[in-house]
Design an enzyme around this catalytic site. Structure first.
Site, PDB file in Angstrom:
ATOM      1  N   GLU A  43      -7.855  -7.396  -4.033  1.00 28.60           N
ATOM      2  CA  GLU A  43      -8.493  -6.882  -2.820  1.00 28.60           C
ATOM      3  C   GLU A  43      -9.541  -7.810  -2.231  1.00 28.60           C
ATOM      4  O   GLU A  43      -9.847  -7.737  -1.035  1.00 28.60           O
ATOM      5  CB  GLU A  43      -9.129  -5.525  -3.127  1.00 28.60           C
ATOM      6  CG  GLU A  43      -9.007  -4.536  -2.008  1.00 28.60           C
ATOM      7  CD  GLU A  43      -7.567  -4.134  -1.765  1.00 28.60           C
ATOM      8  OE1 GLU A  43      -7.094  -4.330  -0.630  1.00 28.60           O
ATOM      9  OE2 GLU A  43      -6.923  -3.631  -2.688  1.00 28.60           O
ATOM     10  N   ASP A  90      -9.166  -9.593   1.059  1.00 25.82           N
ATOM     11  CA  ASP A  90      -9.364  -8.918   2.345  1.00 25.82           C
ATOM     12  C   ASP A  90     -10.682  -9.322   3.001  1.00 25.82           C
ATOM     13  O   ASP A  90     -10.947  -8.953   4.142  1.00 25.82           O
ATOM     14  CB  ASP A  90      -9.329  -7.395   2.169  1.00 25.82           C
ATOM     15  CG  ASP A  90      -7.924  -6.829   2.308  1.00 25.82           C
ATOM     16  OD1 ASP A  90      -7.001  -7.597   2.620  1.00 25.82           O
ATOM     17  OD2 ASP A  90      -7.755  -5.614   2.100  1.00 25.82           O
ATOM     18  N   SER A 110     -10.954  -3.044   5.407  1.00 23.28           N
ATOM     19  CA  SER A 110      -9.575  -2.593   5.258  1.00 23.28           C
ATOM     20  C   SER A 110      -9.038  -2.170   6.615  1.00 23.28           C
ATOM     21  O   SER A 110      -9.796  -1.937   7.558  1.00 23.28           O
ATOM     22  CB  SER A 110      -9.528  -1.404   4.293  1.00 23.28           C
ATOM     23  OG  SER A 110      -8.258  -0.784   4.306  1.00 23.28           O
ATOM     24  N   SER A 111      -7.711  -2.062   6.703  1.00 22.46           N
ATOM     25  CA  SER A 111      -7.073  -1.487   7.889  1.00 22.46           C
ATOM     26  C   SER A 111      -6.483  -0.112   7.600  1.00 22.46           C
ATOM     27  O   SER A 111      -5.842   0.477   8.476  1.00 22.46           O
ATOM     28  CB  SER A 111      -5.958  -2.411   8.391  1.00 22.46           C
ATOM     29  OG  SER A 111      -6.486  -3.637   8.819  1.00 22.46           O
ATOM     30  N   THR A 165       0.869  -1.167   0.000  1.00 25.41           N
ATOM     31  CA  THR A 165       0.000   0.000   0.000  1.00 25.41           C
ATOM     32  C   THR A 165       0.906   1.217   0.000  1.00 25.41           C
ATOM     33  O   THR A 165       2.118   1.092   0.139  1.00 25.41           O
ATOM     34  CB  THR A 165      -0.907  -0.056   1.256  1.00 25.41           C
ATOM     35  OG1 THR A 165      -1.706  -1.241   1.197  1.00 25.41           O
ATOM     36  CG2 THR A 165      -1.816   1.135   1.403  1.00 25.41           C
ATOM     37  N   GLU A 204      -3.400  -4.092  -2.527  1.00 26.91           N
ATOM     38  CA  GLU A 204      -3.409  -5.146  -1.499  1.00 26.91           C
ATOM     39  C   GLU A 204      -2.081  -5.878  -1.427  1.00 26.91           C
ATOM     40  O   GLU A 204      -1.142  -5.369  -0.837  1.00 26.91           O
ATOM     41  CB  GLU A 204      -4.577  -6.115  -1.686  1.00 26.91           C
ATOM     42  CG  GLU A 204      -5.148  -6.619  -0.358  1.00 26.91           C
ATOM     43  CD  GLU A 204      -4.420  -7.828   0.217  1.00 26.91           C
ATOM     44  OE1 GLU A 204      -4.573  -8.082   1.420  1.00 26.91           O
ATOM     45  OE2 GLU A 204      -3.716  -8.510  -0.514  1.00 26.91           O
TER      46      GLU A 204
END
EC number: 2.3.2.2
Length: 571
Positions: A428, A431, A455-456, A391, A411
């Site tokens: 993605e 995730d 997401s984080s 990222t 990702e």
């Protein structure tokens, strides 16, 4: 020790007096490059590559806005840091309008195609696929959001003509750029891409990977950017580029279910910011489907019940325990709010966080914390996803005080490994939780058609007691992002460090598993002290990429993570 003392010195003294932080051994991608805080009066750009920062600066020098600079920066990052973000991925963007004193957050997260269901990552026997078996190919590709996000932000806050923002990236794609050590290391580590176009682009004809110092040209990306510059994001979501994306995904060895209709239907969502007080500041972030802002605010809300961190073993113990408790709630409750009821008010309720903080025992680790029951919570099972660290973070303040914090991703490193029209497609969808339910109870972050995976990413803005913008920050790093951002915030807000010192602090924390300490940072004595309190300690190569800006007097102070190749620059 006073909380205003630098945490580096404080932790060294707490563990016996010897300086604790020798520079780490170089990590595979880019090693450690010592950096100094940068001070500028007018504006600041911090991003993961000098060429991307230069593109953003050029827009600000022409009178462009923070959003103009962010767009130009992102487009160049797609070229020079292709393994981390780009047109084939998604992003979350926080925007501060200094004149109107308004904070807005845009959700450009990828979405699951309409044809998928909760069995997407299960094999014929109903068992979860291995991670890389799920990643490589089309199965993991979600509908990209970044192009539409950039367009939406420009329509609201851009000043310069849209096409002008593409000029630096188009020129560099045509003329080529020099491969950096980090990119070369990532290519070598990736091995076989499993996709002919990507394999050819990142390797020589004899199959050897590109080396640092070589020039890399990307004519297909230049052509894609020219189409977008002339026609807007519709050139991506409809027409030839969209057809190329669909064909690539569906023809992959591990085919996906993305369709032209999925691309045409993609929309950016504006979400309400999540904000909460921390001591004398107000911290704001991105809401669900990102867990970053909520989990960060939970950690801070618990830590506020204790004295400011001073680098002692006690402080590190409390920090990791707060992380355990917050991540436990994250894993159970946070997912796409268009599909599940996220108990946001309950998760951030002061009384609830006080009760969670009371679970932190001074002499003994919780080990693995149980999720709580915040007010308004509905039954849900905890689920886990890989949430890997490929990222990038863009932090910008323009000359009018407008700011952007944008975390952007594909990702995994190189995403799905599928290269189309010069850019890589995301993976993605991995995730999502691979397992849709546990003991008959649905996992909040299970796969569903049209849903956005949790997401984080934690783009963050901090405001002082007078409501003035104080900090702009964020980081890459998968599910460790939350700890990276929390560490940096506490370094500035609790310990009085400058922006670069706070970023340089060793990365550490718990994601409700082992207590993780950054390898190569002289933390062995800390590890032993934590083990004595029942922590399972693991030393990890934490490759954060925190980029941050702090208000200092009438100007700005920027810092870039020494673990990557980014810089801070401005005027």
């Amino acid at each position: 020790m006073s909380a205003s003392r630098p945490l580096l010195l404080a932790l060294a003294l707490a563990l016996g007096g010897a300086p604790a932080f020798a520079a780490p051994a170089p990590e595979a991608a880019s090693g450690w490059t010592a950096k100094q805080a940068v001070h500028r009066r007018e504006y600041m750009v911090v991003a993961a590559h000098p060429l991307a920062v230069a593109a953003g600066q050029a827009m600000l020098a022409r009178g462009g806005s923070a959003v103009d600079a962010a767009i130009a920066t992102q487009l160049v990052l797609n070229l020079v840091e292709p393994q981390s973000s780009g047109l084939g991925g998604g992003a979350f963007l926080l925007h501060w309008d200094a004149g109107r004193r308004t904070l807005s957050t845009l959700d450009g997260r990828e979405t699951a195609p309409a044809a998928v269901d909760e069995r997407l990552f299960l094999d014929a026997d109903g068992q979860p696929l291995g991670f890389m078996a799920a990643v490589i190919g089309g199965r993991s590709v979600g509908v990209p959001g970044t192009p539409r996000l950039l367009e939406a932000a420009h329509r609201r806050w851009g000043r310069l003509p849209w096409a002008e923002l593409f000029v630096p990236a188009i020129r560099l794609a045509r003329e080529g750029f020099i491969v950096t050590p980090r990119l070369a290391g990532a290519i070598a580590a990736a091995g076989d891409f499993g996709n002919a176009a990507a394999q050819a682009y990142f390797h020589h004809a004899d199959g050897t990977p590109l080396r640092a110092g070589e020039r890399l040209v990307n004519a297909p990306l230049a052509a894609t950017l020219e189409h977008l510059a002339a026609q807007g994001a519709d050139a991506y979501y409809r027409g030839e580029i969209a057809a190329d994306i669909v064909r690539t995904v569906q023809a992959a060895a591990n085919p996906g279910r993305l369709s032209a209709a999925d691309l045409a239907a993609y929309t950016v969502r504006e979400r309400a910011p999540v904000c909460a007080p921390y001591r004398r500041w107000r911290v704001c972030g991105m809401g669900a489907p990102s867990s970053g802002g909520i989990t960060l605010l939970q950690m801070l809300g618990m830590l506020e019940h204790f004295p400011p961190g001073d680098g002692s073993v006690d402080a590190v113990h409390r920090y990791t325990e707060a992380g355990r408790l917050a991540y436990a709630d994250r894993n159970r409750y946070i997912a796409d709010p268009d599909f599940v009821s996220v108990p946001l008010a309950g998760l951030l309720d002061p009384a609830y966080l006080a009760a969670r903080a009371a679970l932190i025992r001074p002499e003994r680790s919780l080990g693995t914390a149980a999720a709580g029951t915040p007010p308004g919570a509905q039954a849900a099972a905890s689920g886990r996803a890989a949430d890997l660290p490929s990222t990038s973070q863009i932090s910008i303040v323009d000359r009018d005080g407008n700011a952007v914090s944008m975390t952007t991703t594909i990702e995994n490193g190189f995403g799905s490994r599928l290269l189309v029209d010069g850019f890589l497609l995301n993976n993605e969808l991995t995730d999502f939780s691979f397992v849709p339910s546990v003991d008959g109870v649905a996992v909040a972050n299970r796969v569903e058609a049209g849903k956005r995976p949790r997401s984080s990413m934690a783009p963050t803005l901090v405001f002082d007691a007078d409501g003035r913008l104080s900090l702009v920050l964020g980081s890459p790093g998968g599910s460790a992002i939350i700890n990276y951002v929390a560490k940096t915030l506490l370094g500035v807000l609790d310990c009085g460090l400058d922006m670069q010192q706070a970023i340089d602090l060793p990365n550490l924390g718990s994601r409700n598993g082992p207590t993780e300490l950054e390898a190569g940072r002289g933390l062995e004595a800390l590890g032993e002290a934590l083990r004595a309190r029942g922590h399972t300690v693991r030393f990890v190569e934490f490759n954060s990429g925190t980029h941050a800006i702090r208000r200092v007097g009438d100007g700005w102070e920027g810092g870039a993570d020494p673990r990557r190749e980014g810089i801070a620059a401005g005027e």
